[in-house]
Motif scaffolding. Sequence first.
Motif, PDB file in Angstrom:
ATOM      1  N   TRP A  11       0.834  -1.194   0.000  1.00 35.58           N
ATOM      2  CA  TRP A  11       0.000   0.000   0.000  1.00 35.58           C
ATOM      3  C   TRP A  11       0.872   1.248   0.000  1.00 35.58           C
ATOM      4  O   TRP A  11       1.956   1.261   0.574  1.00 35.58           O
ATOM      5  N   LEU A  14      -2.011   7.820   1.246  1.00 41.86           N
ATOM      6  CA  LEU A  14      -2.545   8.948   0.479  1.00 41.86           C
ATOM      7  C   LEU A  14      -2.564  10.246   1.284  1.00 41.86           C
ATOM      8  O   LEU A  14      -2.646  11.323   0.713  1.00 41.86           O
ATOM      9  N   THR A 174      -7.998  -2.695  -1.060  1.00 40.58           N
ATOM     10  CA  THR A 174      -7.192  -2.141  -2.150  1.00 40.58           C
ATOM     11  C   THR A 174      -7.332  -0.626  -2.256  1.00 40.58           C
ATOM     12  O   THR A 174      -6.475   0.028  -2.831  1.00 40.58           O
ATOM     13  N   LEU A 175      -8.409  -0.088  -1.702  1.00 38.51           N
ATOM     14  CA  LEU A 175      -8.562   1.364  -1.623  1.00 38.51           C
ATOM     15  C   LEU A 175      -9.291   1.706  -0.341  1.00 38.51           C
ATOM     16  O   LEU A 175     -10.409   1.243  -0.104  1.00 38.51           O
ATOM     17  N   PRO A 177     -10.338   5.093   0.949  1.00 42.94           N
ATOM     18  CA  PRO A 177     -10.372   6.460   0.427  1.00 42.94           C
ATOM     19  C   PRO A 177      -9.721   7.488   1.355  1.00 42.94           C
ATOM     20  O   PRO A 177     -10.001   7.555   2.544  1.00 42.94           O
ATOM     21  N   TRP A 180      -5.272   5.063   2.035  1.00 43.04           N
ATOM     22  CA  TRP A 180      -4.375   4.055   1.461  1.00 43.04           C
ATOM     23  C   TRP A 180      -4.860   3.589   0.094  1.00 43.04           C
ATOM     24  O   TRP A 180      -6.065   3.457  -0.117  1.00 43.04           O
ATOM     25  N   THR A 181      -3.921   3.275  -0.786  1.00 38.25           N
ATOM     26  CA  THR A 181      -4.237   2.623  -2.044  1.00 38.25           C
ATOM     27  C   THR A 181      -3.218   1.519  -2.301  1.00 38.25           C
ATOM     28  O   THR A 181      -2.047   1.670  -1.921  1.00 38.25           O
TER      29      THR A 181
END
Length: 185
Positions: A11, A14, A174-175, A177, A180-181
């Motif tokens: 990851w 963000l 996986t995301l 918001p 983390w991505t």
Amino acid sequence: MTGTTLAHIHWRALDRDGEDKCRLARHEGGFMLLGHARFRDGTGWAALDYVIRTGPDWRTRSADVTGSHAGQDLALRLTCDKGQWTLNGVPQPHLHGCEDVDFAFTPATNLMPLRRLPEVGRIATRAAWLRLPGPSLDPLDQTYLRDRGGLVSYHAWQTDFRTQLAVAASGFVTLYPGLWTAEDG
């Protein structure tokens, strides 16, 4: 021996400089998450390694966090034996009813309740919520509701935090918001 690798993920943060790499493996009749989180927050740089051991039912048996955060060394061990939690050997009766750990610094700990989430429906669970600096350890009531297209609605009750998580077939987020991505996985 850490067992057979079932999945891995990397990851990127963000909301700050940082990354987290995690591996899921079979281990002693259950599962193990092994991760390495590196990030900078308001207190400085952190280099944290974590290991989470679950039973075959995906409920946490033990978790370790080692490394440094805000210039301080950390060595934390959480254990759950028959519903009784300890932190570094000290009983934590306020965590009664917790099934999981939730480390605020990584999306990895969403994996356990997501693996228990039915294909159609929702689950409510309580996690032992570890936050830094501190450490601070409190119960966190959570709800996961499976939506269409690999999405899961998430609600943390004590903070009234709500979001919609994108989830891979492995169960890894996986995301997340704004937080983390997934870079791979």
